[in-house]
Motif scaffolding. Structure first.
Motif, PDB file in Angstrom:
ATOM      1  N   LEU A  63       0.650  13.694  54.474  1.00  0.00           N
ATOM      2  CA  LEU A  63       1.720  13.597  55.476  1.00  0.00           C
ATOM      3  C   LEU A  63       2.941  12.880  54.913  1.00  0.00           C
ATOM      4  N   ILE A  64       2.721  11.830  54.134  1.00  0.00           N
ATOM      5  CA  ILE A  64       3.835  11.086  53.532  1.00  0.00           C
ATOM      6  C   ILE A  64       4.616  11.980  52.574  1.00  0.00           C
ATOM      7  N   THR A  65       3.902  12.855  51.865  1.00  0.00           N
ATOM      8  CA  THR A  65       4.574  13.773  50.930  1.00  0.00           C
ATOM      9  C   THR A  65       5.578  14.655  51.662  1.00  0.00           C
ATOM     10  N   TRP A  66       5.162  15.231  52.795  1.00  0.00           N
ATOM     11  CA  TRP A  66       6.078  16.088  53.560  1.00  0.00           C
ATOM     12  C   TRP A  66       7.180  15.270  54.228  1.00  0.00           C
ATOM     13  N   ALA A  67       6.858  14.050  54.663  1.00  0.00           N
ATOM     14  CA  ALA A  67       7.885  13.185  55.262  1.00  0.00           C
ATOM     15  C   ALA A  67       8.938  12.792  54.223  1.00  0.00           C
ATOM     16  N   THR A  68       8.494  12.597  52.983  1.00  0.00           N
ATOM     17  CA  THR A  68       9.421  12.269  51.894  1.00  0.00           C
ATOM     18  C   THR A  68      10.326  13.449  51.576  1.00  0.00           C
ATOM     19  N   TYR A  69       9.793  14.642  51.707  1.00  0.00           N
ATOM     20  CA  TYR A  69      10.549  15.857  51.370  1.00  0.00           C
ATOM     21  C   TYR A  69      11.693  16.118  52.340  1.00  0.00           C
ATOM     22  N   ILE A  70      11.519  15.797  53.600  1.00  0.00           N
ATOM     23  CA  ILE A  70      12.487  16.170  54.642  1.00  0.00           C
ATOM     24  C   ILE A  70      13.920  15.704  54.346  1.00  0.00           C
ATOM     25  N   PRO A  71      14.156  14.439  53.956  1.00  0.00           N
ATOM     26  CA  PRO A  71      15.551  14.019  53.701  1.00  0.00           C
ATOM     27  C   PRO A  71      16.215  14.738  52.526  1.00  0.00           C
ATOM     28  N   PHE A  72      15.396  15.291  51.618  1.00  0.00           N
ATOM     29  CA  PHE A  72      15.933  15.932  50.412  1.00  0.00           C
ATOM     30  C   PHE A  72      15.840  17.457  50.465  1.00  0.00           C
ATOM     31  N   LYS A  73      15.446  17.982  51.633  1.00  0.00           N
ATOM     32  CA  LYS A  73      15.283  19.422  51.793  1.00  0.00           C
ATOM     33  C   LYS A  73      16.587  20.148  51.488  1.00  0.00           C
ATOM     34  N   ASN A  74      16.485  21.270  50.770  1.00  0.00           N
ATOM     35  CA  ASN A  74      17.644  22.099  50.398  1.00  0.00           C
ATOM     36  C   ASN A  74      18.655  21.363  49.532  1.00  0.00           C
ATOM     37  N   THR A  75      18.179  20.406  48.755  1.00  0.00           N
ATOM     38  CA  THR A  75      19.040  19.719  47.789  1.00  0.00           C
ATOM     39  C   THR A  75      18.334  19.689  46.432  1.00  0.00           C
ATOM     40  N   ASN A  76      19.104  19.354  45.411  1.00  0.00           N
ATOM     41  CA  ASN A  76      18.533  19.171  44.080  1.00  0.00           C
ATOM     42  C   ASN A  76      18.558  17.701  43.673  1.00  0.00           C
ATOM     43  N   ARG A  77      18.563  16.821  44.645  1.00  0.00           N
ATOM     44  CA  ARG A  77      18.615  15.391  44.353  1.00  0.00           C
ATOM     45  C   ARG A  77      17.423  14.971  43.497  1.00  0.00           C
ATOM     46  N   LEU A  78      17.725  14.331  42.371  1.00  0.00           N
ATOM     47  CA  LEU A  78      16.672  13.909  41.451  1.00  0.00           C
ATOM     48  C   LEU A  78      15.756  12.876  42.095  1.00  0.00           C
ATOM     49  N   LEU A  79      16.302  12.037  42.958  1.00  0.00           N
ATOM     50  CA  LEU A  79      15.496  11.019  43.623  1.00  0.00           C
ATOM     51  C   LEU A  79      14.353  11.644  44.419  1.00  0.00           C
ATOM     52  N   GLY A  80      14.627  12.758  45.097  1.00  0.00           N
ATOM     53  CA  GLY A  80      13.573  13.448  45.845  1.00  0.00           C
ATOM     54  C   GLY A  80      12.470  13.938  44.927  1.00  0.00           C
ATOM     55  N   HIS A  81      12.854  14.491  43.778  1.00  0.00           N
ATOM     56  CA  HIS A  81      11.868  14.950  42.801  1.00  0.00           C
ATOM     57  C   HIS A  81      11.024  13.775  42.307  1.00  0.00           C
ATOM     58  N   GLY A  82      11.690  12.648  42.068  1.00  0.00           N
ATOM     59  CA  GLY A  82      10.982  11.482  41.562  1.00  0.00           C
ATOM     60  C   GLY A  82       9.972  10.936  42.549  1.00  0.00           C
ATOM     61  N   LEU A  83      10.369  10.828  43.804  1.00  0.00           N
ATOM     62  CA  LEU A  83       9.472  10.281  44.821  1.00  0.00           C
ATOM     63  C   LEU A  83       8.250  11.177  45.025  1.00  0.00           C
ATOM     64  N   ILE A  84       8.479  12.476  45.076  1.00  0.00           N
ATOM     65  CA  ILE A  84       7.359  13.402  45.292  1.00  0.00           C
ATOM     66  C   ILE A  84       6.464  13.467  44.053  1.00  0.00           C
ATOM     67  N   SER A  85       7.070  13.365  42.873  1.00  0.00           N
ATOM     68  CA  SER A  85       6.268  13.352  41.642  1.00  0.00           C
ATOM     69  C   SER A  85       5.340  12.147  41.594  1.00  0.00           C
ATOM     70  N   THR A  86       5.810  10.988  42.074  1.00  0.00           N
ATOM     71  CA  THR A  86       4.955   9.802  42.083  1.00  0.00           C
ATOM     72  C   THR A  86       3.780   9.983  43.031  1.00  0.00           C
ATOM     73  N   LEU A  87       3.972  10.767  44.091  1.00  0.00           N
ATOM     74  CA  LEU A  87       2.873  11.023  45.023  1.00  0.00           C
ATOM     75  C   LEU A  87       1.820  11.943  44.396  1.00  0.00           C
ATOM     76  N   ILE A  88       2.267  12.872  43.537  1.00  0.00           N
ATOM     77  CA  ILE A  88       1.303  13.677  42.776  1.00  0.00           C
ATOM     78  C   ILE A  88       0.477  12.769  41.871  1.00  0.00           C
ATOM     79  N   LEU A  89       1.164  11.851  41.195  1.00  0.00           N
ATOM     80  CA  LEU A  89       0.475  10.936  40.297  1.00  0.00           C
ATOM     81  C   LEU A  89      -0.474  10.015  41.066  1.00  0.00           C
ATOM     82  N   PHE A  90      -0.099   9.655  42.293  1.00  0.00           N
ATOM     83  CA  PHE A  90      -0.983   8.826  43.112  1.00  0.00           C
ATOM     84  C   PHE A  90      -2.276   9.579  43.425  1.00  0.00           C
ATOM     85  N   SER A  91      -2.180  10.878  43.718  1.00  0.00           N
ATOM     86  CA  SER A  91      -3.375  11.682  43.989  1.00  0.00           C
ATOM     87  C   SER A  91      -4.273  11.750  42.758  1.00  0.00           C
TER      88      SER A  91
END
Length: 256
Positions: A63-91
């Motif tokens: 759920l946190i992964t999708w909540a993190t995605y929402i503010p960066f939806k339809n953008t190429n912001r590197l910060l969004g990629h970084g936050l979601i990538s850390t969640l992959i690493l957490f898994s």
């Protein structure tokens, strides 16, 4: 004539693929970790609340992964990629770190001092390695004059981070390989007897310990390697994008 669809990626395409991988792929990986934890609680007669809490963590991460995605939806912001990538690493950590290493030394019956020494020692080792990687990244930027500008390219209106930049920095910084030759040799020797390990070690450490001891042995170098990826991901895709945006006012974008 019917117009052909554009092959040019639109803003957010890469992030959309990444969030699907992070949420569904991450959930699958972390559920394997929870299965390992369930097996451990059964083997060591631990409270079922441990594996239930693990499942709750898996769902919360999804759920946190999708909540993190929402503010960066339809953008190429590197910060969004970084936050979601850390969640992959957490898994991944949930499987190789918590389920295969920390669970055993936290909850399996064993001597208090053995538990304390191993947990404290290995956690200190991970933190120290993270500190070394941060210094290695700083040193790489100092030793390679144009490296920073190659990784973060400023075109005047925005700053772009190429998808190959991660590997570029890895090549530039000091190599720290946690996989020693004895792990390979041990894998060759132990692999054919893996299913029998529990029986072999039972007279010495008690029932249920053998497989978890082996998994902890092999997960240790994986964690030492993963901490490098985790730290570099945070530094390059979270810390510097925030820092550059605050300093320049320009968005830091992932280049398609």
């Amino acid at each position: 004539m019917k117009q052909k669809p554009s092959l040019t990626p639109s803003p957010g395409d890469h992030l959309r693929s990444l969030v699907r991988l992070a949420s569904f792929g991450g959930l699958f990986i972390s559920l394997i970790g929870s299965f390992v934890i369930w097996a451990g609680t059964d083997a060591f007669n631990c409270s079922p609340s441990i594996w239930k809490s693990s499942l709750e963590t898996n769902v919360a991460t999804f759920l946190i992964t999708w909540a993190t995605y929402i503010p960066f939806k339809n953008t190429n912001r590197l910060l969004g990629h970084g936050l979601i990538s850390t969640l992959i690493l957490f898994s991944l950590f949930w499987l190789f770190g918590f389920a295969m290493f920390y669970f055993y030394f936290l909850f399996a019956p064993m001597n208090f001092w053995t538990r304390a020494i191993i947990l404290t020692g290995f956690t200190t080792m991970l933190l120290y390695r993270a500190f070394l990687i941060i210094n290695d990244i700083k040193q790489a930027f100092q030793d390679n004059q144009n490296l920073f500008s190659r990784i973060y390219f400023d075109n005047g209106t925005a700053i772009f981070y190429d998808q190959n930049s991660f590997a570029l920095l890895q090549e530039a910084r000091r190599k720290r390989n946690p996989f020693k030759s004895f792990h390979a040799y041990a894998a060759i020797v132990i692999a054919p007897f893996f299913l029998a390990v529990n029986r072999i070690t039972e007279p010495f450490v008690g029932e249920g310990h053998g497989v978890f001891m082996v998994s902890a042995f092999f997960s240790a170098p994986i964690l030492l390697w993963a901490i490098e990826i985790f730290v570099q991901t945070i530094v390059t895709t979270i810390y510097y994008p925030i820092k550059l945006y605050l300093e320049t006012g320009k968005p830091v974008l992932m280049k398609n």
